[in-house]
Design a protein around this motif. Structure first.
Motif, PDB file in Angstrom:
ATOM      1  N   LEU A  78       0.755  -1.218   0.035  1.00  0.00           N
ATOM      2  CA  LEU A  78       0.146  -0.141  -0.036  1.00  0.00           C
ATOM      3  C   LEU A  78       0.771   1.312   0.017  1.00  0.00           C
ATOM      4  N   VAL A  82      -0.166   3.509  -3.233  1.00  0.00           N
ATOM      5  CA  VAL A  82      -1.339   4.464  -3.039  1.00  0.00           C
ATOM      6  C   VAL A  82      -0.670   5.920  -3.454  1.00  0.00           C
ATOM      7  N   GLN A  83      -1.071   6.182  -4.763  1.00  0.00           N
ATOM      8  CA  GLN A  83      -0.540   7.353  -5.210  1.00  0.00           C
ATOM      9  C   GLN A  83      -1.445   7.782  -6.375  1.00  0.00           C
ATOM     10  N   LEU A  86      -3.719   5.659  -9.192  1.00  0.00           N
ATOM     11  CA  LEU A  86      -4.161   4.390  -8.842  1.00  0.00           C
ATOM     12  C   LEU A  86      -5.940   4.322  -8.901  1.00  0.00           C
ATOM     13  N   LEU A  89      -7.928  -1.157  -5.616  1.00  0.00           N
ATOM     14  CA  LEU A  89      -7.252  -2.249  -5.374  1.00  0.00           C
ATOM     15  C   LEU A  89      -8.215  -3.529  -5.327  1.00  0.00           C
ATOM     16  N   TYR A 106      -6.599   2.306   6.243  1.00  0.00           N
ATOM     17  CA  TYR A 106      -5.316   2.428   5.772  1.00  0.00           C
ATOM     18  C   TYR A 106      -5.446   3.523   4.389  1.00  0.00           C
ATOM     19  N   LEU A 107      -6.435   3.496   3.564  1.00  0.00           N
ATOM     20  CA  LEU A 107      -6.566   4.285   2.779  1.00  0.00           C
ATOM     21  C   LEU A 107      -6.805   5.784   3.136  1.00  0.00           C
ATOM     22  N   LEU A 110      -3.486   7.051   3.813  1.00  0.00           N
ATOM     23  CA  LEU A 110      -2.492   7.069   2.713  1.00  0.00           C
ATOM     24  C   LEU A 110      -2.652   8.019   1.613  1.00  0.00           C
ATOM     25  N   GLU A 111      -4.189   8.127   1.368  1.00  0.00           N
ATOM     26  CA  GLU A 111      -4.666   9.257   0.442  1.00  0.00           C
ATOM     27  C   GLU A 111      -4.170  10.632   0.820  1.00  0.00           C
ATOM     28  N   SER A 120     -10.512   8.205  -3.367  1.00  0.00           N
ATOM     29  CA  SER A 120     -10.224   7.969  -4.851  1.00  0.00           C
ATOM     30  C   SER A 120     -10.131   6.434  -5.094  1.00  0.00           C
ATOM     31  N   VAL A 121      -9.416   5.778  -4.129  1.00  0.00           N
ATOM     32  CA  VAL A 121      -9.098   4.561  -4.437  1.00  0.00           C
ATOM     33  C   VAL A 121     -10.294   3.862  -4.183  1.00  0.00           C
ATOM     34  N   ARG A 146     -16.238   2.691  -0.551  1.00  0.00           N
ATOM     35  CA  ARG A 146     -15.235   2.406  -1.458  1.00  0.00           C
ATOM     36  C   ARG A 146     -15.569   1.266  -2.331  1.00  0.00           C
TER      37      ARG A 146
END
Length: 287
Positions: A78, A82-83, A86, A89, A106-107, A110-111, A120-121, A146
């Motif tokens: 991740l 995650v950038q 992407l 997942l 987590y996202l 990280l986002e 976004s992911v 998500r």
């Protein structure tokens, strides 16, 4: 996000990625899990991260299959992928919605670190790869914000339960896997996300793939996973409504729009009711 065909690409293969991006697949799934040998996983992770940094325009969605939560590799995956660039997942070996909530947390972090808009992911989930997962399929409804897709897998489950095979002599799924497939379809419908059928492992069997895709779409699946570029065109064709289907769906919608108070209408000598209208709307939403 259109998801008829989702093509797996080993995360450590530049050659296979270069070919995959020209296939017309709706999504490419750059794989960091089963198709990458353990010693190659760090290299694959960096390769996928490099591909994501290429901001050239693309006509497909960029997914990454990360390693399962119990592998000890998930957070490293991740952190690398995650950038910006992407789209989603693919989560393997999920045991239920609690795992998806964990990925969501987590996202969220990280986002924010990557400067991406929250949410976004998106998440797609392989729902049937562990025995425990089979008791938690109802947990995906209501869907996590998500979550966009549920699919199923047979190989990891077969290994987990000790099955010697999961196919009959004629190629049909054995009873446990017919059950698994059906439950995944119902779980996706209950969660109101896209149901995606599993791979057709014999990539040379174009006739068998087309037959399975047509049965699959008949039953309610809206797309299929692919493991070879040659499978993509067949999958796209089978899961795309025909001109005749689209025209018929439009006539149903227009007929109900012309008589908003009606619960049933006559069309071409047949009685059409609200379930037909819902099905017609789904056809039009898929084009």
């Amino acid at each position: 996000m259109r998801l008829r065909s989702l093509l797996f690409v080993p995360g450590d293969s530049e050659r296979k990625f270069a070919k995959a991006r020209t296939t017309g697949a709706d999504a490419l799934i750059l794989d960091l899990e089963d198709s990458v040998a353990p010693p190659q996983k760090p290299r694959a992770r960096e390769h996928v991260a490099t591909l994501l940094r290429d901001q050239a325009s693309r006509a497909w969605s960029f997914f990454v299959r990360v390693n399962a939560l119990d592998s000890g590799l998930t957070l490293d995956d991740l952190a690398a992928v995650v950038q910006p660039g992407l789209d989603g997942l693919l989560i393997p070996k999920a045991n239920g919605a609690e795992d998806i909530a964990r990925f969501g947390h987590y996202l969220d972090a990280l986002e924010a670190t990557a400067g991406m808009a929250a949410g976004s992911v998106k998440l797609a989930v392989v729902t049937t790869e562990t025995p425990r997962a089979m008791f938690n399929l109802g947990s995906y409804a209501p869907a996590h914000p998500r979550l966009v897709m549920l699919t199923w897998g047979a190989e990891d489950l077969a290994a987990a339960i000790g099955a010697t095979d999961n196919r009959e002599s004629d190629g049909a799924w054995t009873e446990p896997y017919r059950f698994v497939r059906t439950q995944c379809l119902f779980a996706a419908s209950a969660a109101e996300v896209t149901p995606i059928d599993t791979i057709h492992a014999d990539f040379r069997d174009a006739e068998g793939l087309e037959r399975e895709c047509r049965r699959s779409r008949r039953d309610g699946f809206l797309g299929r996973m692919a493991i070879h570029p040659d499978q993509v065109a067949i999958i796209n064709r089978c899961y795309t409504p025909s001109d005749a289907e689209i025209a018929h769906a439009r006539r149903i919608v227009e007929a109900f729009a012309a008589d908003p108070g009606a619960a049933t209408i006559g069309l071409d000598g047949k009685m059409i009711d609200i379930p037909h209208l819902k099905a017609a709307c789904k056809v039009l939403a898929s084009i």
